[in-house]
Structure formats: C-alpha cells, structure tokens
Motif scaffolding. Structure first.
Motif, PDB file in Angstrom:
ATOM      1  N   ARG A 194       0.833  -1.200   0.000  1.00 59.83           N
ATOM      2  CA  ARG A 194       0.000   0.000   0.000  1.00 59.83           C
ATOM      3  C   ARG A 194       0.867   1.250   0.000  1.00 59.83           C
ATOM      4  NH1 ARG A 194      -2.830   1.396   5.654  1.00 59.83           N
ATOM      5  NH2 ARG A 194      -3.276   3.178   4.339  1.00 59.83           N
ATOM      6  N   ILE A 195       0.229   2.399  -0.286  1.00 51.22           N
ATOM      7  CA  ILE A 195       0.854   3.695  -0.063  1.00 51.22           C
ATOM      8  C   ILE A 195       0.882   3.943   1.441  1.00 51.22           C
ATOM      9  CG2 ILE A 195       0.603   6.176  -0.378  1.00 51.22           C
ATOM     10  CD1 ILE A 195      -0.605   5.600  -3.107  1.00 51.22           C
ATOM     11  N   MET A 196       2.042   4.363   1.950  1.00 46.40           N
ATOM     12  CA  MET A 196       2.247   4.479   3.388  1.00 46.40           C
ATOM     13  C   MET A 196       2.275   5.935   3.836  1.00 46.40           C
ATOM     14  SD  MET A 196       2.452   1.427   4.665  1.00 46.40           S
ATOM     15  CE  MET A 196       3.381   1.563   6.206  1.00 46.40           C
ATOM     16  N   PRO A 197       2.036   6.178   5.125  1.00 45.34           N
ATOM     17  CA  PRO A 197       2.166   7.539   5.654  1.00 45.34           C
ATOM     18  C   PRO A 197       3.613   8.018   5.592  1.00 45.34           C
ATOM     19  CG  PRO A 197       1.038   6.061   7.202  1.00 45.34           C
ATOM     20  CD  PRO A 197       1.623   5.205   6.137  1.00 45.34           C
ATOM     21  N   MET A 198       3.765   9.314   5.791  1.00 45.22           N
ATOM     22  CA  MET A 198       5.089   9.897   5.912  1.00 45.22           C
ATOM     23  C   MET A 198       5.543   9.838   7.368  1.00 45.22           C
ATOM     24  SD  MET A 198       5.934  11.002   2.842  1.00 45.22           S
ATOM     25  CE  MET A 198       7.055  12.409   2.954  1.00 45.22           C
ATOM     26  N   PRO A 199       6.848   9.845   7.613  1.00 41.98           N
ATOM     27  CA  PRO A 199       7.315   9.848   9.009  1.00 41.98           C
ATOM     28  C   PRO A 199       6.732  10.998   9.824  1.00 41.98           C
ATOM     29  CG  PRO A 199       9.139   9.395   7.530  1.00 41.98           C
ATOM     30  CD  PRO A 199       7.973   9.764   6.666  1.00 41.98           C
ATOM     31  N   SER A 251       7.893   6.358  -7.042  1.00 43.78           N
ATOM     32  CA  SER A 251       7.193   6.573  -8.305  1.00 43.78           C
ATOM     33  C   SER A 251       7.900   7.580  -9.203  1.00 43.78           C
ATOM     34  CB  SER A 251       5.753   7.043  -8.038  1.00 43.78           C
ATOM     35  OG  SER A 251       5.749   8.235  -7.278  1.00 43.78           O
ATOM     36  N   ASP A 252       8.795   8.410  -8.640  1.00 46.92           N
ATOM     37  CA  ASP A 252       9.445   9.440  -9.430  1.00 46.92           C
ATOM     38  C   ASP A 252      10.908   9.571  -9.004  1.00 46.92           C
ATOM     39  OD1 ASP A 252       9.988  11.521 -11.135  1.00 46.92           O
ATOM     40  OD2 ASP A 252       9.205  13.060  -9.769  1.00 46.92           O
ATOM     41  N   PRO A 253      11.818   8.880  -9.745  1.00 45.99           N
ATOM     42  CA  PRO A 253      11.556   7.949 -10.838  1.00 45.99           C
ATOM     43  C   PRO A 253      11.107   6.591 -10.295  1.00 45.99           C
ATOM     44  CG  PRO A 253      13.901   8.054 -10.414  1.00 45.99           C
ATOM     45  CD  PRO A 253      13.268   9.055  -9.494  1.00 45.99           C
ATOM     46  N   PRO A 254      10.542   5.723 -11.167  1.00 51.90           N
ATOM     47  CA  PRO A 254      10.078   4.405 -10.706  1.00 51.90           C
ATOM     48  C   PRO A 254      11.248   3.491 -10.337  1.00 51.90           C
ATOM     49  CG  PRO A 254       9.838   4.617 -13.085  1.00 51.90           C
ATOM     50  CD  PRO A 254      10.239   5.963 -12.584  1.00 51.90           C
ATOM     51  N   ILE A 255      11.474   3.330  -9.033  1.00 56.25           N
ATOM     52  CA  ILE A 255      12.592   2.550  -8.509  1.00 56.25           C
ATOM     53  C   ILE A 255      12.084   1.677  -7.377  1.00 56.25           C
ATOM     54  CG2 ILE A 255      14.756   2.687  -7.181  1.00 56.25           C
ATOM     55  CD1 ILE A 255      15.434   5.208  -8.680  1.00 56.25           C
ATOM     56  N   GLY A 256      12.559   0.448  -7.330  1.00 53.40           N
ATOM     57  CA  GLY A 256      12.297  -0.418  -6.192  1.00 53.40           C
ATOM     58  C   GLY A 256      13.573  -0.657  -5.409  1.00 53.40           C
ATOM     59  N   PHE A 257      13.463  -0.668  -4.106  1.00 56.37           N
ATOM     60  CA  PHE A 257      14.580  -0.951  -3.202  1.00 56.37           C
ATOM     61  C   PHE A 257      14.120  -2.100  -2.308  1.00 56.37           C
ATOM     62  CE2 PHE A 257      18.460   1.089  -1.283  1.00 56.37           C
ATOM     63  CZ  PHE A 257      18.650   0.188  -0.251  1.00 56.37           C
ATOM     64  N   ASP A 309       7.871   2.905 -16.918  1.00 58.95           N
ATOM     65  CA  ASP A 309       6.531   3.344 -16.570  1.00 58.95           C
ATOM     66  C   ASP A 309       6.259   2.967 -15.120  1.00 58.95           C
ATOM     67  OD1 ASP A 309       3.912   3.994 -16.316  1.00 58.95           O
ATOM     68  OD2 ASP A 309       3.154   2.557 -17.800  1.00 58.95           O
ATOM     69  N   GLY A 310       6.162   3.948 -14.260  1.00 56.94           N
ATOM     70  CA  GLY A 310       5.961   3.674 -12.849  1.00 56.94           C
ATOM     71  C   GLY A 310       4.516   3.680 -12.421  1.00 56.94           C
ATOM     72  N   SER A 311       3.581   3.610 -13.350  1.00 50.86           N
ATOM     73  CA  SER A 311       2.175   3.705 -12.995  1.00 50.86           C
ATOM     74  C   SER A 311       1.681   2.474 -12.243  1.00 50.86           C
ATOM     75  CB  SER A 311       1.325   3.914 -14.251  1.00 50.86           C
ATOM     76  OG  SER A 311       1.513   2.835 -15.158  1.00 50.86           O
ATOM     77  N   ASP A 312       2.320   1.335 -12.447  1.00 56.13           N
ATOM     78  CA  ASP A 312       1.905   0.093 -11.794  1.00 56.13           C
ATOM     79  C   ASP A 312       3.045  -0.424 -10.934  1.00 56.13           C
ATOM     80  OD1 ASP A 312       0.879  -2.262 -10.956  1.00 56.13           O
ATOM     81  OD2 ASP A 312       0.705  -3.183 -12.940  1.00 56.13           O
ATOM     82  N   PRO A 313       3.024  -0.138  -9.623  1.00 56.11           N
ATOM     83  CA  PRO A 313       4.142  -0.555  -8.769  1.00 56.11           C
ATOM     84  C   PRO A 313       4.268  -2.067  -8.657  1.00 56.11           C
ATOM     85  CG  PRO A 313       2.328   0.291  -7.441  1.00 56.11           C
ATOM     86  CD  PRO A 313       1.989   0.591  -8.873  1.00 56.11           C
ATOM     87  N   THR A 314       3.191  -2.792  -8.954  1.00 60.37           N
ATOM     88  CA  THR A 314       3.274  -4.241  -8.814  1.00 60.37           C
ATOM     89  C   THR A 314       4.251  -4.861  -9.812  1.00 60.37           C
ATOM     90  OG1 THR A 314       1.377  -4.604 -10.284  1.00 60.37           O
ATOM     91  CG2 THR A 314       0.923  -4.372  -7.931  1.00 60.37           C
ATOM     92  N   MET A 315       4.564  -4.151 -10.891  1.00 59.47           N
ATOM     93  CA  MET A 315       5.537  -4.680 -11.842  1.00 59.47           C
ATOM     94  C   MET A 315       6.907  -4.832 -11.188  1.00 59.47           C
ATOM     95  SD  MET A 315       3.884  -5.194 -14.651  1.00 59.47           S
ATOM     96  CE  MET A 315       5.178  -5.311 -15.880  1.00 59.47           C
ATOM     97  N   LEU A 316       7.306  -3.832 -10.395  1.00 60.55           N
ATOM     98  CA  LEU A 316       8.586  -3.919  -9.695  1.00 60.55           C
ATOM     99  C   LEU A 316       8.530  -4.972  -8.595  1.00 60.55           C
ATOM    100  CD1 LEU A 316       9.536  -0.123  -9.463  1.00 60.55           C
ATOM    101  CD2 LEU A 316      10.383  -1.839 -11.069  1.00 60.55           C
TER     102      LEU A 316
END
Length: 649
Positions: A194-199, A251-257, A309-316
């Motif tokens: 999910r999208i999470m809160p900020m600290p 999402s900007d840029p689309p990167i997974g860690f 394309d970072g529109s679908d985070p599930t790809m990463l």
C-alpha cells in the motif's frame, strides 16, 4: 587474477579467500564495466556501472546508494550514521534493559577485488578495556558487489572468545532508511502492499499516539486519503518462513529498493517466529535474534530495480519476487569469502519420511503431510522455538511425509518436527552429526502425538495459531484499511478492547454441541477493562454433557496455547470457587502478540490429568481463568483444546 589488498593490521583473519566468481547470480542487467573500488580517508566507494555504493571509512555505514539517475536513495536528511547500518541490542549479566548500539567498525579491509567482484570488511575488535562499554564481540561486517548485479550483499560475523564476559544479545539487525520524499509505496506480499504515511504523520499534531508509541492514529496526514488510519509497525510483521522479500517503491523515478533474505538459517526460533519487515520511515529490517559465540548473520541482498513506466508498482514487486527466487536457488552463495560461511560442498543433507501413529484416528500409520521438519541445536522436544545460539534448517514435508533438508552447516543437531492437525512436538532421539558432504537418509520415522484415550470433544484446529477462532471487526475509529476483508484481519489495533464490548455482562461461555468456535470463541482471552481504567481477570466456561463417567479412572484434558503474554492459566473442573485450581501454569510467556497484532507466539502444550471424581454424569463445566490482570495486554491465545476419555471407554 584478482587483487588481494588490505589497509589494516592485526585483524581477524579476513584478508584471505579464493578468486571471485565471474558471474553474478543476482545480476539482472548486463554491464560491461567491471567492479571498481575507491578508498579515501572518509569513504569507500564501490561501483559496477549499474549503481554506486558509498560506505563510511572505517565505520562501515551505508551513507549513499546512487542508482538510476538518483544521487542517493538513502535518506539524505538523516545524519550519515543513521542511513544504512547494522545494530545490536545487548545487556550485561543481570541487567534487563538493553543497550542499543549502532555497530561502527574501527578498521577497514579490502578482502578481495577484481573486475568481477569486490568484498570489503569493516571490523570492530573487543578487548578488556571495553568491558561494560561495548558488547564483548569481535564483529566483522562484510559488503559484496558483483559485476552485472543490481544490488549489494551484506553479512556479519560475530565472535565471542573464551574468557570474555557473559552478555545477553536480544537482537541484531541490518536497517536501511530510504528517502522519504521518494519512497511512499511499501510491499511485503501480494496482498500486503500500500501507499504508506510519511514519518512526519506519526508526530503531533499530525499523529496521535495510542496505547503504546508504535501505534499512531493519523489525524491530519500529508496524504489526506490516509486520514483516520492507524499506523503501527507491528501490523507489518511476518513469519520468518515467508519473510524473503520486502521493500519500497518510488514513483518518481520508478525505482524499487528491496531486501531479499534467501535463507532463514541464521534466524532464531524456527519458521513460525514473527519479525518486523518494512515500515514507515521508510525503513527496512532484517532480523536475527539471540545470543551466540560464533555465527554468520546473512548474507542478505539489497536489490534495486526500475521501470520506464511507474504507474503500476506491482511490476517492480513481481520482478523482486523473481529475483528472490534466483537468490534462493543460488544459496549458499559461492562468492562470500569468509571462511566462516560454508559453501555447498562443505555442507550436508538429511532426508527421510515422517509418519504419524494415532490409533484413535486410524489403525494404520498416516502420512505426516505438510509437516515442519527441521534441524536445530540439541535439546528437548520443541526447544527449537526458544533456541537462539545456533543455526536452524527447516523444510515442509511432501504429501507422503517425505522431507529433504538441504545445505546444513556442519555440526551436531537434533531433528525436530510438528505436524499440522496433531498436537505436540516430535524429536528424533539420536543426535545427528553433520559433516561436509554428508547425505544422510533416515528412512521412516514415526511420530506418536500425545493421546491417552478417545476424543470426547475438541475445540479449534491444532495448527499453532488462533486464526480459526472469532476475530471481531475492528473499532471503526482505529482501522488500518489494508486489513479490511483481508486473510490477516487480526492485524488491527485495539482488539483487546472489543472483548468487553462483546461480553459486557459476563464472560464467554462455550457449549459443546451448540457453539461454533469460529463465531463463539474469541481469539484471545484478554482482561476486562473497568470504568476506572483498571483491568479484571476473565474466566471462560466450557459446558459439556457426559452420559456416564467411568469411576476410578483418569480422563485427559489437553490445552494447546498459541500464545501467552505474562499470563497464568488456571483450570477448574465443576468447582470454580475452590481456593486452589485443579491445574495452574503459573506465570508464563512474553509473546506480546495481543498488543502487536499477532495471531500466535510460542506454542505451549499442557496435558492435564482429570480425576473422574471431578466430573459428573450430565452437565459439566470447565472454567478457564486467566488470573493476571495488571495490563490490557496480558492474556492467552488458544490453539486447540481436547477432552479425552479413559482408555477403552
């Protein structure tokens, strides 16, 4: 040939090792440039033309990761020693309060470097002048970068020498804190992302602390879509058997860690132990808990991926799962150069088949289908869930009970097992000594679960979890929307308050033959809150009918607990008012699963002899009292309850 170099003296024997492998099991990008290492007074920089890793010298703190056009994926607003680090919580003998220590090296060494691989070491050596000031361990933190690999590996080697002071090691981990302006989407599983809160959302006035500091109600979050949610890092815990990959997406840029843990062997407590994963920060953790004199923790793999394309985070996320499988298939890594990390040819294998013999279910031996079978340090049956000094190796048996345990570090072990659907723990009487290259076949093993007579009645399913019992809807004012209509619906805040709301006038009464455990047995026996904000113990009743009682005989009442948190179970048979219970556990358990949105902790099994004089023909009542009531979080979770008749009745 590769280059062996070192700028340290009198280190642990670290500057040795075979040539690095030329291929990368973790590589997903074809890079033509080799691995380069640059060392300065303050930093060690390692890059492979896909990313660049910066470590402080000689501390060994991850201060920066440059990838995909972003100068630093780590939180640049944090101090450098609060970005990516190993830490430890320890205590001197007799002290219960843990000392938190971010592990900083005092000497740096290049273990190996050529165009295909770099492995570097940051060590901290203990001596008697540090007694009481630092944990009495030699610590060697390693980092590995491979050619063509989109990520780096890290592992730690802890050594406690003979004659050094005793100490308690409560926890050690590696943590990475990513940029909060970029990483907002967290993924732990296909159905837990999910999208999470900020600290900042967790701090007043945006956040309101609830019953404990980890749980915060989001009153005015930066993202208004999250208003009214509860955020608690324990809601994102995971059993170690499933804790293989988790991380964050920008999402900007689309990167997974991503943090990938290909093996549980260095974790403690077995496959069901729950640990933290990722949580708001954005923070990522890999845990190993316990106390040990010589042990390798890891390696774990920090994997980076990106998309156009970072529109679908599930790809990463899907790509990270593929990489996780690649890492698991590559275990144990051939390229980790510490002599303490054993390679495949140094390890052993154990196989066999587990059967179950319960003559009150079937005259034939049954397949132990889906059994958990594992090796851990020698001990009593079930001791593996409390064992914290050694390595553990687990597998799930096939449908016919066959099991194959791979890549076992050499040493002495007992073989343990438990079988879903049956109570108790199995242990092979013999101690297994695993030597390099061993492939031991044990043949057919037979587990006889505790059983004295036929089942009169039972409640629940013997699976070491309270998940089959009634989990209420959460208080609508304290909801994490991720877990609405979710299989893990128990991961909501405040269920301990719901019990008194559902049972305002009296405690739970369960009638055999009429009640249904999925709707009528509350998942946790918790204390009752009063109007004065104090707490009262609760007493549950099980009512059942006996057509006859066999005189001068012994029945058996078996109580399997899925969790206990500073609780005391007292059992009364048809006489709740007697001064001494028929059975009592005394104070047991420190799981804290009630407060931490768990559904189980450590497993307990109590086998209670029931004198036939305690029972009556007709209606009987068993009272289950949880006698400790100093806080709302003291309580029990039941796994399974069964009353057995005398043998032959």
């Amino acid at each position: 040939m590769g280059k062996l170099s070192c700028n340290c003296k009198n280190l642990l024997p670290c500057c040795m090792g075979p040539p690095a492998t030329a291929s990368s099991p973790g590589g997903t990008v074809d890079a033509t440039a080799g691995v380069k290492v640059k060392v300065s007074d303050r930093y060690v920089e390692i890059k492979n033309d896909i990313f660049e890793l910066t470590l402080s010298n000689p501390d060994g703190i991850v201060t920066g990761v440059r990838y995909n056009g972003v100068d630093n994926l780590m939180e640049i607003l944090n101090k450098e020693d609060n970005r990516g680090y190993w830490d430890i919580v320890w205590n001197p003998p007799g002290e219960r309060t843990g000392i938190f220590d971010v592990i900083k090296g005092t000497k740096f060494c290049i273990i190996y470097h050529d165009e295909n691989q770099a492995e570097v070491s940051f060590t901290r050596t203990w001596d008697p002048s540090l007694e009481g000031k630092a944990v009495p361990l030699n610590i060697d933190k390693r980092f590995i970068v491979l050619r063509g690999s989109s990520g780096f590996y890290t592992y730690g080697i802890y050594e406690h020498k003979e004659g050094w002071p005793d100490f308690g090691l409560g926890e050690t981990r590696v943590a990475f804190k990513l940029r909060k302006d970029k990483f907002h989407y967290m993924a732990l599983a296909d159905n837990r992302q999910r999208i999470m809160p900020m600290p900042d959302d967790r701090l007043p006035p945006r956040g309101q602390q609830l019953a404990y500091p980890e749980a915060v109600l989001l009153v005015d979050p930066i993202n208004p879509a999250l208003r009214g949610d509860v955020d608690d890092k324990y809601q994102y815990s995971c059993e170690d058997q499933y804790n293989n990959v988790h991380g964050w997406i920008s999402s900007d840029p689309p990167i997974g860690f991503w943090q990938i843990t290909p093996s549980d062997e260095f974790r403690t407590g077995g496959p069901l132990k729950q640990n933290l994963t990722s949580h708001v920060g954005p923070t990522m953790l890999a845990f190993t808990n316990g106390e040990y004199w010589k042990k390798v923790h890891g390696p774990v793999f920090m994997y980076f991926n990106s998309s156009w394309d970072g529109s679908d985070p599930t790809m990463l996320w899907e790509d990270a799962k593929v990489q996780m499988m690649i890492e698991k298939e590559s275990w144990p890594y051939s390229f980790a150069l510490s002599e303490d990390f054993q390679k495949t040819e140094q390890r052993g294998f154990v196989s066999g088949r587990l059967l179950v013999r319960d003559r009150y279910i079937d005259n034939e031996e049954l397949y132990a289908s889906g059994a958990y079978v594992g090796l851990a340090l020698p001990g009593e049956a079930g001791s593996w869930q409390r064992e914290c000094k050694g390595y553990q190796f687990w597998c799930r048996a096939d449908d016919d009970g066959s099991f194959y345990i791979r890549n076992i570090v050499t040493g002495n072990y007992n073989l343990y097992a438990w079988v879903p659907g049956f109570i108790g723990d199995y242990k092979l009487d013999a101690t297994l000594t695993i030597a390099s290259g061993d492939d031991i076949y044990l043949g057919d093993l037979v587990y006889e679960p505790p059983r004295d007579g036929p089942t009169i009645w039972e409640i629940g399913v013997p699976d070491r979890s309270a998940a089959e019992f009634y989990v209420p809807d959460p208080n609508p004012n304290y909801v994490n929307r991720l877990y609405i209509n979710h299989p893990d619906r128990f991961r909501q805040y405040g269920f301990w308050e719901r019990y008194a709301e559902l049972y305002p006038d009296r405690d739970l009464v369960y009638t055999i033959g009429q009640s249904n455990y999925s709707t009528d047995w509350f998942y946790a026996q918790v204390n009752r809150r009063t109007d004065q904000n104090t707490y009262l113990p609760t007493t549950w009743q099980i009512k059942f009918n006996l057509d006859r009682v066999t005189p001068n005989s012994t029945y058996k009442f078996r109580v399997a607990l899925a969790s206990s948190a500073l609780a005391e179970l007292q059992v009364f048979f048809n006489d709740q008012n007697r001064s001494v219970p028929h059975f009592g556990t005394a104070l047991i358990g420190r799981d804290n699963a009630i407060a931490r949105q768990g559904i189980h902790g450590l497993y307990w099994l109590f086998n209670i002899d029931v004198d036939s004089a305690w029972l009556a023909q007709g209606v009987n009542t068993i009272c289950l009292k949880q006698a400790r009531s100093q806080s709302p979080f003291q309580g029990l979770m039941y796994d399974y309850l069964r009353l057995e008749g005398p043998c032959g009745c």
